[in-house]
Design an enzyme around this catalytic site. Sequence first.
Site, PDB file in Angstrom:
ATOM      1  N   HIS A 198       0.817  -1.221   0.000  1.00 42.56           N
ATOM      2  CA  HIS A 198       0.000   0.000   0.000  1.00 42.56           C
ATOM      3  C   HIS A 198       0.846   1.265   0.000  1.00 42.56           C
ATOM      4  CE1 HIS A 198       0.756  -0.554   4.351  1.00 42.56           C
ATOM      5  NE2 HIS A 198       0.562   0.757   4.479  1.00 42.56           N
ATOM      6  N   ASP A 199       2.039   1.226   0.573  1.00 42.47           N
ATOM      7  CA  ASP A 199       2.906   2.413   0.618  1.00 42.47           C
ATOM      8  C   ASP A 199       4.136   2.285  -0.270  1.00 42.47           C
ATOM      9  OD1 ASP A 199       1.484   4.132   2.250  1.00 42.47           O
ATOM     10  OD2 ASP A 199       2.387   3.392   4.104  1.00 42.47           O
ATOM     11  N   LYS A 256       6.053   5.260  -1.716  1.00 44.16           N
ATOM     12  CA  LYS A 256       6.907   6.125  -0.891  1.00 44.16           C
ATOM     13  C   LYS A 256       8.381   5.952  -1.207  1.00 44.16           C
ATOM     14  CE  LYS A 256       3.854   6.753   3.098  1.00 44.16           C
ATOM     15  NZ  LYS A 256       3.663   6.535   4.553  1.00 44.16           N
ATOM     16  N   HIS A 313       2.393   9.566  -3.239  1.00 47.56           N
ATOM     17  CA  HIS A 313       2.803   8.155  -3.163  1.00 47.56           C
ATOM     18  C   HIS A 313       1.684   7.210  -3.562  1.00 47.56           C
ATOM     19  CE1 HIS A 313       0.710   7.959   0.760  1.00 47.56           C
ATOM     20  NE2 HIS A 313       0.791   6.648   0.644  1.00 47.56           N
ATOM     21  N   HIS A 354      -6.001   3.626  -0.542  1.00 48.73           N
ATOM     22  CA  HIS A 354      -5.999   3.381   0.906  1.00 48.73           C
ATOM     23  C   HIS A 354      -6.084   4.661   1.739  1.00 48.73           C
ATOM     24  CE1 HIS A 354      -1.679   4.102   0.266  1.00 48.73           C
ATOM     25  NE2 HIS A 354      -1.545   4.299   1.582  1.00 48.73           N
ATOM     26  N   HIS A 355      -5.978   5.828   1.090  1.00 50.20           N
ATOM     27  CA  HIS A 355      -6.175   7.091   1.813  1.00 50.20           C
ATOM     28  C   HIS A 355      -7.499   7.760   1.431  1.00 50.20           C
ATOM     29  CE1 HIS A 355      -2.558   7.442   4.181  1.00 50.20           C
ATOM     30  NE2 HIS A 355      -1.799   7.119   3.127  1.00 50.20           N
ATOM     31  N   ASP A 392      -4.101   0.046   8.489  1.00 48.17           N
ATOM     32  CA  ASP A 392      -2.941   0.933   8.355  1.00 48.17           C
ATOM     33  C   ASP A 392      -2.994   2.074   9.380  1.00 48.17           C
ATOM     34  OD1 ASP A 392      -0.652   2.117   7.221  1.00 48.17           O
ATOM     35  OD2 ASP A 392      -1.901   3.406   5.967  1.00 48.17           O
TER      36      ASP A 392
END
Length: 323
Positions: free
Chosen positions: A179-180, A183, A208, A232-233, A261
């Site tokens: 998910h990240d 980054k 990201h 996811h954000h 998360d």
Amino acid sequence: MPEEKPERMSIEVIEVSPRIVMPPASSTVAGEVFRQLLQQAIRVADQANSQAVRMASDFAEVYRREQAVRLEYETKLREIRLLERQSTRYAEDLATMLRSERERREQLETALEAERVANEELRRTGLQGISHLLLAATIKDQTTGAHLLRVRKYVEAIGTRLGLPAQNVEEFGYSSVMHDVGKIHTPDHILQSEHHLSSEEFEVIKQHCIDGEVMLGSARFFETARAIAREHHERWDGRGYPDGKKGDGISLAARIVSVADVFDALTSKRPYKTAWTIEEGMAAVIAGSGAQFDPEVVAVFQALQADGSIERVRREVATAALD
């Protein structure tokens, strides 16, 4: 002697009457008997003749019926023979079809096996790619490895409690660790900043989500991971980023990862904050139900916390880190 005169011969004429001369009585009786016998013989002959005619007629009718039956039998026999030939052809056609179907099934089974092998190879390749991406992210941020492992276990526990098929639970789990992944492109000074980010820095870090989706390419294996990376954000109420999706418009996998998360981020030490307690983190998640988070996912996460699953995950990851 005197001469004798010759006698004159006289002829007596007897008249014959035309009347019938009746026979004697005995002769009459015999005639009557004969007449009766004759009549009886005639009657017998007539009866015999009538019987013969009836017999001939009956025979003719029986013969006619037998001929009709014979004709019907021959017709049925021809039909049976025709059906037999048709059945034979049908059986031959069916046997041919069965052979063809068996060959097609064998070809399909071969193709399916080849696809299974290819899918397994793709899965292994994908998981290897995930491992490499995870390693790269871990090198970038030393706290990332444990965080991703906890998130994965939270996601799998939530998916299982939601009743998702095992295949989906596994897919959501291994996809969640990416998910990240975007980054990797985020500057270190922003990732490791010990202060709250400025508006400009926040805009950079928001990127990201898009970078992660792009990095995961177009392979089908990463379809769920791409959705998670980008969404996811996002927020249940539509005020998230990068697309402002809301409610069920956000993929289920991303909605689950969002809860896991945020909870793990709150309960973990970061350069800019100390770790919250599990109770504090859970309270924050519950407060965001219906606004930031899917209420159903939050309810399931509460149940996991109530039965000790959350604490068990944290212990398992901590033990694995020590090993």
